[in-house]
Design a protein around this motif. Sequence first.
Motif, PDB file in Angstrom:
ATOM      1  N   VAL A  62      29.363 -14.363  36.033  1.00  0.00           N
ATOM      2  CA  VAL A  62      28.683 -13.530  37.036  1.00  0.00           C
ATOM      3  C   VAL A  62      29.155 -12.077  36.854  1.00  0.00           C
ATOM      4  O   VAL A  62      28.377 -11.142  37.002  1.00  0.00           O
ATOM      5  N   CYS A  63      30.412 -11.900  36.514  1.00  0.00           N
ATOM      6  CA  CYS A  63      30.940 -10.552  36.266  1.00  0.00           C
ATOM      7  C   CYS A  63      31.294 -10.347  34.789  1.00  0.00           C
ATOM      8  O   CYS A  63      30.964  -9.323  34.212  1.00  0.00           O
ATOM      9  N   HIS A  64      31.967 -11.332  34.199  1.00  0.00           N
ATOM     10  CA  HIS A  64      32.396 -11.214  32.793  1.00  0.00           C
ATOM     11  C   HIS A  64      31.277 -11.730  31.893  1.00  0.00           C
ATOM     12  O   HIS A  64      31.355 -12.819  31.336  1.00  0.00           O
ATOM     13  N   HIS A  65      30.225 -10.942  31.761  1.00  0.00           N
ATOM     14  CA  HIS A  65      29.048 -11.467  31.053  1.00  0.00           C
ATOM     15  C   HIS A  65      29.033 -11.125  29.566  1.00  0.00           C
ATOM     16  O   HIS A  65      29.799 -10.297  29.088  1.00  0.00           O
ATOM     17  N   VAL A  66      28.142 -11.820  28.870  1.00  0.00           N
ATOM     18  CA  VAL A  66      27.892 -11.545  27.455  1.00  0.00           C
ATOM     19  C   VAL A  66      26.384 -11.472  27.269  1.00  0.00           C
ATOM     20  O   VAL A  66      25.653 -12.344  27.738  1.00  0.00           O
ATOM     21  N   TYR A  67      25.915 -10.424  26.635  1.00  0.00           N
ATOM     22  CA  TYR A  67      24.497 -10.267  26.336  1.00  0.00           C
ATOM     23  C   TYR A  67      24.288 -10.313  24.836  1.00  0.00           C
ATOM     24  O   TYR A  67      25.139  -9.870  24.074  1.00  0.00           O
ATOM     25  N   GLU A  68      23.157 -10.843  24.426  1.00  0.00           N
ATOM     26  CA  GLU A  68      22.783 -10.769  23.018  1.00  0.00           C
ATOM     27  C   GLU A  68      21.335 -10.306  22.970  1.00  0.00           C
ATOM     28  O   GLU A  68      20.468 -10.941  23.585  1.00  0.00           O
ATOM     29  N   ASP A  69      21.056  -9.237  22.293  1.00  0.00           N
ATOM     30  CA  ASP A  69      19.710  -8.646  22.229  1.00  0.00           C
ATOM     31  C   ASP A  69      19.090  -8.505  23.615  1.00  0.00           C
ATOM     32  O   ASP A  69      17.936  -8.872  23.824  1.00  0.00           O
ATOM     33  N   GLY A  70      19.885  -8.043  24.569  1.00  0.00           N
ATOM     34  CA  GLY A  70      19.354  -7.809  25.906  1.00  0.00           C
ATOM     35  C   GLY A  70      19.218  -9.063  26.766  1.00  0.00           C
ATOM     36  O   GLY A  70      18.826  -8.989  27.919  1.00  0.00           O
ATOM     37  N   GLU A  71      19.548 -10.250  26.200  1.00  0.00           N
ATOM     38  CA  GLU A  71      19.468 -11.497  26.966  1.00  0.00           C
ATOM     39  C   GLU A  71      20.854 -11.921  27.424  1.00  0.00           C
ATOM     40  O   GLU A  71      21.799 -11.934  26.639  1.00  0.00           O
ATOM     41  N   LEU A  72      20.957 -12.305  28.697  1.00  0.00           N
ATOM     42  CA  LEU A  72      22.215 -12.806  29.228  1.00  0.00           C
ATOM     43  C   LEU A  72      22.482 -14.204  28.674  1.00  0.00           C
ATOM     44  O   LEU A  72      21.622 -15.076  28.739  1.00  0.00           O
ATOM     45  N   LEU A  73      23.655 -14.425  28.107  1.00  0.00           N
ATOM     46  CA  LEU A  73      24.005 -15.755  27.613  1.00  0.00           C
ATOM     47  C   LEU A  73      24.701 -16.528  28.739  1.00  0.00           C
ATOM     48  O   LEU A  73      25.816 -16.214  29.130  1.00  0.00           O
ATOM     49  N   GLU A  74      24.010 -17.522  29.266  1.00  0.00           N
ATOM     50  CA  GLU A  74      24.476 -18.238  30.464  1.00  0.00           C
ATOM     51  C   GLU A  74      25.817 -18.948  30.276  1.00  0.00           C
ATOM     52  O   GLU A  74      26.576 -19.091  31.211  1.00  0.00           O
ATOM     53  N   GLU A  79      35.752 -12.897  29.786  1.00  0.00           N
ATOM     54  CA  GLU A  79      36.899 -12.608  30.647  1.00  0.00           C
ATOM     55  C   GLU A  79      38.107 -12.060  29.899  1.00  0.00           C
ATOM     56  O   GLU A  79      39.034 -11.551  30.512  1.00  0.00           O
ATOM     57  N   ASP A  80      38.100 -12.183  28.556  1.00  0.00           N
ATOM     58  CA  ASP A  80      39.212 -11.628  27.781  1.00  0.00           C
ATOM     59  C   ASP A  80      39.050 -10.127  27.529  1.00  0.00           C
ATOM     60  O   ASP A  80      39.955  -9.492  27.012  1.00  0.00           O
ATOM     61  N   SER A  81      37.893  -9.581  27.878  1.00  0.00           N
ATOM     62  CA  SER A  81      37.672  -8.151  27.651  1.00  0.00           C
ATOM     63  C   SER A  81      37.589  -7.423  28.972  1.00  0.00           C
ATOM     64  O   SER A  81      37.063  -7.952  29.948  1.00  0.00           O
ATOM     65  N   SER A  82      38.070  -6.194  29.005  1.00  0.00           N
ATOM     66  CA  SER A  82      37.871  -5.404  30.212  1.00  0.00           C
ATOM     67  C   SER A  82      36.453  -4.832  30.157  1.00  0.00           C
ATOM     68  O   SER A  82      35.860  -4.710  29.090  1.00  0.00           O
ATOM     69  N   CYS A  83      35.921  -4.493  31.322  1.00  0.00           N
ATOM     70  CA  CYS A  83      34.557  -3.957  31.390  1.00  0.00           C
ATOM     71  C   CYS A  83      34.430  -2.732  30.488  1.00  0.00           C
ATOM     72  O   CYS A  83      33.409  -2.526  29.837  1.00  0.00           O
ATOM     73  N   SER A  84      35.509  -1.955  30.432  1.00  0.00           N
ATOM     74  CA  SER A  84      35.451  -0.687  29.694  1.00  0.00           C
ATOM     75  C   SER A  84      35.460  -0.885  28.180  1.00  0.00           C
ATOM     76  O   SER A  84      35.238   0.054  27.432  1.00  0.00           O
ATOM     77  N   GLU A  85      35.727  -2.108  27.711  1.00  0.00           N
ATOM     78  CA  GLU A  85      35.640  -2.334  26.269  1.00  0.00           C
ATOM     79  C   GLU A  85      34.183  -2.289  25.814  1.00  0.00           C
ATOM     80  O   GLU A  85      33.903  -2.014  24.646  1.00  0.00           O
ATOM     81  N   CYS A  86      33.244  -2.591  26.715  1.00  0.00           N
ATOM     82  CA  CYS A  86      31.825  -2.511  26.357  1.00  0.00           C
ATOM     83  C   CYS A  86      31.155  -1.326  27.045  1.00  0.00           C
ATOM     84  O   CYS A  86      30.352  -0.646  26.434  1.00  0.00           O
ATOM     85  N   HIS A  87      31.465  -1.120  28.315  1.00  0.00           N
ATOM     86  CA  HIS A  87      30.818  -0.044  29.070  1.00  0.00           C
ATOM     87  C   HIS A  87      31.599   1.251  28.920  1.00  0.00           C
ATOM     88  O   HIS A  87      32.731   1.354  29.389  1.00  0.00           O
TER      89      HIS A  87
END
Length: 126
Positions: A62-74, A79-87
Amino acid sequence: MKKSIGSILILCTIFLFGWVSVHSQEEMEVVDNSVFDQPRRTSSLFMHDDHNESAGIEECHVCHHVYEDGELLEDESSEDSSCSECHEIDASGDMPGLMMAYHLNCKGCHLKEKKGPVLCGECHHK
Ligand code: HEC
Ligand code: HEC
Ligand code: HEC
Ligand code: HEC
């Protein structure tokens, strides 16, 4: 006698390792704001585990998400990455900048569920 002290030590070590690995998010009380160069607000209150328990959130993604080509991978979680590693601080394309990512995620859900703080000072406490 020696043998049992040895096994107690081994048990303690195993316990300590287990504890250290879950320690960080259990003990978390605020979202770290040190990635912002000069934070304008205090860091936001967020008792990670207590929050998620009382809000009834079971899925980490819900918070620690992963997207691939704009699609959310359910089934995946970041959770091993901080938000700022991507954003990054600044937005780019569909990717919200870091402050916006937090506000959309946190306030977004609070507004949607009509529960949880939405006013600045309720999160960025004095
Ligand atoms: C309501 C949103 C939310 C949910 C749900 C959530 N987390 Fe987090 N979690 C966060 C935020 C925000 C941070 C801080 C991220 C940062 O600093 O970039 C964090 C940090 C962490 C960290 C790093 C701790 C540290 O101190 O660096 C771990 C590990 C973690 N979460 C695990 C989990 C696991 C496992 C779950 C599911 C059981 C989960 N989280 C569910 C929001 C959430
Ligand atoms: C592994 C990389 C990655 C991590 C880590 C990550 N995000 Fe994202 N996030 C993305 C990508 C990619 C998008 C853009 C999706 C799209 O193309 O629309 C996105 C979109 C968003 C959005 C807007 C769409 C939505 O799902 O609501 C929000 C809000 C958001 N992220 C918040 C967060 C927060 C808060 C954290 C940390 C708890 C976080 N993100 C961690 C990659 C990541
Ligand atoms: C998926 C929904 C959801 C997300 C995402 C979410 N929250 Fe909440 N939050 C809630 C709900 C529901 C409550 C009310 C819980 C209650 O009434 O006990 C709440 C309550 C709170 C509270 C009040 C004290 C507490 O811990 O109960 C704070 C502070 C808070 N949220 C901060 C945050 C922050 C910061 C984030 C983003 C990192 C965030 N929330 C993300 C649903 C969410
Ligand atoms: C639901 C909780 C929540 C609410 C409500 C909220 N924020 Fe935030 N905000 C966060 C989180 C989480 C971050 C990420 C870093 C941190 O902990 O401050 C953040 C980051 C920021 C940042 C970037 C870091 C900094 O300090 O410069 C600013 C500026 C900010 N918020 C201003 C505001 C303002 C103004 C309001 C009211 C209009 C507001 N926020 C309401 C949770 C919240």
